[in-house]
Design a protein around this motif. Structure first.
Motif, PDB file in Angstrom:
ATOM      1  N   TYR A   1     -76.248   0.792  24.135  1.00  0.00           N
ATOM      2  CA  TYR A   1     -75.740  -0.280  23.098  1.00  0.00           C
ATOM      3  C   TYR A   1     -74.393   0.004  22.895  1.00  0.00           C
ATOM      4  O   TYR A   1     -73.484  -0.862  22.903  1.00  0.00           O
ATOM      5  CB  TYR A   1     -76.562   0.141  21.556  1.00  0.00           C
ATOM      6  CG  TYR A   1     -76.497  -0.988  20.761  1.00  0.00           C
ATOM      7  CD1 TYR A   1     -75.417  -1.777  20.220  1.00  0.00           C
ATOM      8  CD2 TYR A   1     -77.630  -1.380  20.078  1.00  0.00           C
ATOM      9  CE1 TYR A   1     -75.526  -2.992  19.527  1.00  0.00           C
ATOM     10  CE2 TYR A   1     -77.927  -2.497  19.176  1.00  0.00           C
ATOM     11  CZ  TYR A   1     -76.940  -3.199  18.951  1.00  0.00           C
ATOM     12  OH  TYR A   1     -77.114  -4.208  18.008  1.00  0.00           O
TER      13      TYR A   1
ATOM     14  N   THR B   1     -72.322  -3.030  10.997  1.00  0.00           N
ATOM     15  CA  THR B   1     -72.903  -2.564  12.164  1.00  0.00           C
ATOM     16  C   THR B   1     -73.649  -3.293  12.996  1.00  0.00           C
ATOM     17  O   THR B   1     -73.988  -3.184  14.204  1.00  0.00           O
ATOM     18  CB  THR B   1     -73.757  -1.182  11.641  1.00  0.00           C
ATOM     19  OG1 THR B   1     -72.685  -0.542  10.953  1.00  0.00           O
ATOM     20  CG2 THR B   1     -74.237  -0.269  12.584  1.00  0.00           C
ATOM     21  N   TRP B   2     -74.456  -4.139  12.179  1.00  0.00           N
ATOM     22  CA  TRP B   2     -75.509  -5.124  12.919  1.00  0.00           C
ATOM     23  C   TRP B   2     -74.535  -6.228  13.955  1.00  0.00           C
ATOM     24  O   TRP B   2     -75.125  -6.608  14.862  1.00  0.00           O
ATOM     25  CB  TRP B   2     -76.270  -6.043  11.859  1.00  0.00           C
ATOM     26  CG  TRP B   2     -77.262  -6.917  12.671  1.00  0.00           C
ATOM     27  CD1 TRP B   2     -77.341  -8.206  11.894  1.00  0.00           C
ATOM     28  CD2 TRP B   2     -78.175  -6.649  13.449  1.00  0.00           C
ATOM     29  NE1 TRP B   2     -78.296  -8.786  12.709  1.00  0.00           N
ATOM     30  CE2 TRP B   2     -78.954  -8.046  13.456  1.00  0.00           C
ATOM     31  CE3 TRP B   2     -78.557  -5.581  14.040  1.00  0.00           C
ATOM     32  CZ2 TRP B   2     -79.975  -7.987  14.463  1.00  0.00           C
ATOM     33  CZ3 TRP B   2     -79.726  -5.915  15.127  1.00  0.00           C
ATOM     34  CH2 TRP B   2     -80.107  -6.873  15.169  1.00  0.00           C
TER      35      TRP B   2
ATOM     36  N   ASN C   1     -73.548   3.602  16.418  1.00  0.00           N
ATOM     37  CA  ASN C   1     -74.114   4.022  17.685  1.00  0.00           C
ATOM     38  C   ASN C   1     -73.958   5.328  17.841  1.00  0.00           C
ATOM     39  O   ASN C   1     -74.831   6.236  18.065  1.00  0.00           O
ATOM     40  CB  ASN C   1     -73.793   3.336  18.914  1.00  0.00           C
ATOM     41  CG  ASN C   1     -74.031   1.902  18.911  1.00  0.00           C
ATOM     42  OD1 ASN C   1     -73.393   0.958  19.564  1.00  0.00           O
ATOM     43  ND2 ASN C   1     -74.929   1.416  18.359  1.00  0.00           N
TER      44      ASN C   1
ATOM     45  N   GLN D   1     -70.478  -2.380  23.906  1.00  0.00           N
ATOM     46  CA  GLN D   1     -69.309  -2.520  23.093  1.00  0.00           C
ATOM     47  C   GLN D   1     -68.169  -1.922  23.677  1.00  0.00           C
ATOM     48  O   GLN D   1     -66.926  -2.623  23.559  1.00  0.00           O
ATOM     49  CB  GLN D   1     -69.707  -1.739  21.613  1.00  0.00           C
ATOM     50  CG  GLN D   1     -70.815  -2.176  20.949  1.00  0.00           C
ATOM     51  CD  GLN D   1     -71.074  -3.558  20.666  1.00  0.00           C
ATOM     52  OE1 GLN D   1     -70.057  -4.365  20.249  1.00  0.00           O
ATOM     53  NE2 GLN D   1     -72.183  -4.296  21.269  1.00  0.00           N
TER      54      GLN D   1
ATOM     55  N   GLY E   1     -66.927  -4.816  17.368  1.00  0.00           N
ATOM     56  CA  GLY E   1     -67.173  -3.762  18.353  1.00  0.00           C
ATOM     57  C   GLY E   1     -66.899  -2.381  17.675  1.00  0.00           C
ATOM     58  O   GLY E   1     -67.712  -1.482  17.872  1.00  0.00           O
TER      59      GLY E   1
ATOM     60  N   THR F   1     -69.788  -1.182  15.258  1.00  0.00           N
ATOM     61  CA  THR F   1     -70.945  -1.032  15.969  1.00  0.00           C
ATOM     62  C   THR F   1     -71.223   0.153  16.818  1.00  0.00           C
ATOM     63  O   THR F   1     -72.085   1.007  16.620  1.00  0.00           O
ATOM     64  CB  THR F   1     -71.320  -2.110  16.870  1.00  0.00           C
ATOM     65  OG1 THR F   1     -71.580  -3.356  16.045  1.00  0.00           O
ATOM     66  CG2 THR F   1     -72.724  -1.925  17.633  1.00  0.00           C
TER      67      THR F   1
ATOM     68  N   SER G   1     -71.733  -6.361  15.683  1.00  0.00           N
ATOM     69  CA  SER G   1     -71.102  -6.237  17.054  1.00  0.00           C
ATOM     70  C   SER G   1     -70.052  -7.028  17.730  1.00  0.00           C
ATOM     71  O   SER G   1     -69.836  -8.180  17.133  1.00  0.00           O
ATOM     72  CB  SER G   1     -72.225  -5.702  17.869  1.00  0.00           C
ATOM     73  OG  SER G   1     -72.741  -7.069  18.665  1.00  0.00           O
TER      74      SER G   1
END
Length: 544
Positions: free
Chosen positions: A138, A60-61, A347, A142, A340, A343, A63
């Protein structure tokens, strides 16, 4: 002649992408069968183990920027980028230590769940609005990256590629909820790590490195050759304030990111959450050091071959096309897509939790669990659709918008969370005033909205670093000073923390019902912090 990314057989790339999406949808479908309550949908039933959660946190961090934009920044900043990166990476351990495990005890779905319990409805609405804005920004970055990737792979116009990529992505994320997002993210992290490190080994070997067998750390024998080609590669290129500004902008901002905090909250226990951070550090360390090697190799490739990389954000893809077989190059693109997708999943789950649980909990507090889940699905899908629609004509400052958003989050939400967790004097009216005023100031003094009013210049302003040096310490100082003043004004007694508010703090720190008034209640340390913050604020206002 510039080097560009192009697979010799595009069908290989398409096959890799289709195979990955089949797996993602399979995991999402299996996860949907386990989702029966709001706890399942928003927090995976608080059941995720440390290894899976560590993988999920890292994914998740990471990206899409890990494979694209980050390497482009290494091409531009070279060694100083390492310092910027370190600030990002330490935010997860800090998040867990400073408030993550504390809020796990209260079984929070998002940080805004705590804001509601600690400060009430008005503060929650404000923080939710800031967080949703930042999550959409955010996810937008992505989504555009996915559209570009599909454009490269399928050879179709960007808008068409965006629709295909966006709908396919939002579909499997919406299907799986937090269970699906967690297990898919863990799988995606494995794909990312293999796609980054293993092909780089072959590339480093072709470049002459004897440490090719472990690219993240064993490329040191290439350093003398690099210094011959690019003597300034390892130079410290900026003054001290530039590096110091990374702390407020890129450490304190990510600390409050809801989609990262939610990973901590899904842990099966507080102990599991702490161990997840250990695994996160290992997994992310492998991936990020591999990414830096890719940036190093990109600079070296240009210096040795004389071929400019036409699009720096495609560096790792171009290197694989140049040195590795088509299947390997296609798999690396699959790794970028996985980055991508992981993340975006985080989000959108954050948007679902913020809107479907926190905001809806204020509007309709007695809504039954099944309806909360239903609204969560709606919020998740709407967040995805919003990101797709905005991606058709993205803002001009998109390249820096995600990093800029960290500064905005550190200004508006981080003080509310950290002071709320560790200080009983934190006042709800002081929070609303400091969050709103400093958030607006951050937006105004950035170069993206009113270019004529800007603190700093160039990259330091575009990334939100110079603005963060002003508004983040101001936000902390304003919050502390106003809390102390407001709590002593009888006319504003309605905004002062109640006994129940203070008991929340003792409970989340593990004291249970053993309440003590003097615990976490002093003013000396907060006053010292506010004085330091004001000094940093004045320093940040000096010409850059």
């Amino acid at each position: 002649m510039p080097a560009e990314y192009a697979l010799s057989n595009v069908w290989v790339g398409i096959g890799v992408v289709i195979a990955l999406f089949v797996i993602f949808y399979g995991v999402g479908y299996m996860a949907s069968r386990k989702t029966a309550s709001d706890e399942d949908f928003y927090a995976a039933g608080f059941s995720i183990g440390p290894v899976t959660n560590g993988l999920g946190m890292a994914a998740t961090w990471a990206s899409l920027a890990t494979f694209l934009g980050v390497i482009a920044l290494i091409q531009k900043l070279q060694v100083p980028f390492v310092y910027l990166w370190i600030q990002w990476a330490i935010s997860i351990p800090l998040l867990t230590l400073l408030y993550g495990t504390s809020l796990r005890r209260m079984k929070a779905f998002t940080p805004a769940t705590f804001i509601k319990a600690r400060y009430g409805k008005g503060s929650t609405i404000m923080i939710v609005c800031w967080m949703v804005l930042i999550m959409v920004m955010y996810a937008l970055g992505q989504m555009i990256g996915l559209g570009r990737a599909f454009e490269l792979l399928f050879g179709v116009p960007y808008n068409t590629a965006l629709i295909v990529a966006g709908v396919a992505t939002v579909g499997f994320i919406t299907l799986g909820g937090m269970y699906g997002a967690s297990y898919n993210a863990a799988f995606q992290m494995v794909v990312m790590t293999i796609a980054m490190i293993v092909p780089m080994g072959a590339i480093m070997k072709a470049m002459g490195s004897s440490g090719w067998w472990f690219p993240p750390l064993a490329y040191g024998d290439m350093v003398p050759s690099m210094l011959e080609k690019i003597p300034t590669f390892f130079d410290m290129k900026y003054d001290f304030r530039w590096y110091f500004a990374l702390i407020p902008a890129f450490t304190l901002g990510p600390v409050a990111l809801p989609h990262l905090a939610m990973r901590v909250f899904t842990s099966s226990s507080v102990k599991s959450a702490r161990w997840a951070v250990v695994w996160f550090t290992i997994f992310l360390g492998l991936l990020f050091t591999g990414t830096y090697v890719a940036g190093f190799a990109g600079n070296y490739f240009t210096a040795v071959t004389g071929r400019e990389i036409a699009k720096p954000d495609q560096t790792v893809l171009i290197l694989n096309v140049f040195y590795n077989p088509t299947l390997v190059a296609a798999f690396v693109m699959g790794g970028a897509l996985a980055a991508g997708l992981s993340t975006i999943g985080g989000n959108l789950m954050a948007i679902a939790g913020l809107v479907g649980n926190d905001l809806l909990g204020i509007i309709a507090p007695n809504l039954e669990s099944k309806k909360k889940v239903r609204w969560g699905y709606v919020a998740l899908a709407m967040g995805g659709v919003a990101a797709i629609l905005l991606a058709f004509k993205p803002p001009k400052f998109l390249v820096t918008s995600i990093l800029w958003a960290f500064g905005l989050l550190a200004t508006t939400a981080t003080p509310a969370i950290l002071l709320g967790v560790w200080w009983k004097e934190a006042n709800k009216l002081a929070l609303m005033i400091s969050s709103f005023v400093c958030g607006v100031i951050f937006i105004v003094i950035s170069p993206h909205v009113l270019p004529g009013i800007c603190v700093g210049k160039g990259l330091v302003a575009a990334l939100g670093m110079s603005g963060g040096m002003v508004t983040i310490p101001l936000s902390f100082a304003m919050f502390i000073v106003l809390s102390i003043v407001f709590n002593r004004m009888s006319a504003l007694s309605a905004y002062a923390p109640t006994l129940e508010d203070k008991k929340v703090i003792d409970r989340i720190h593990g004291w249970g019902e053993h309440y003590e008034e003097t615990r976490y209640n002093g003013v000396t340390v907060p006053i010292i912090i506010s004085i330091i913050c004001l000094a940093v604020f004045i320093w940040g206002l000096q010409p850059w």
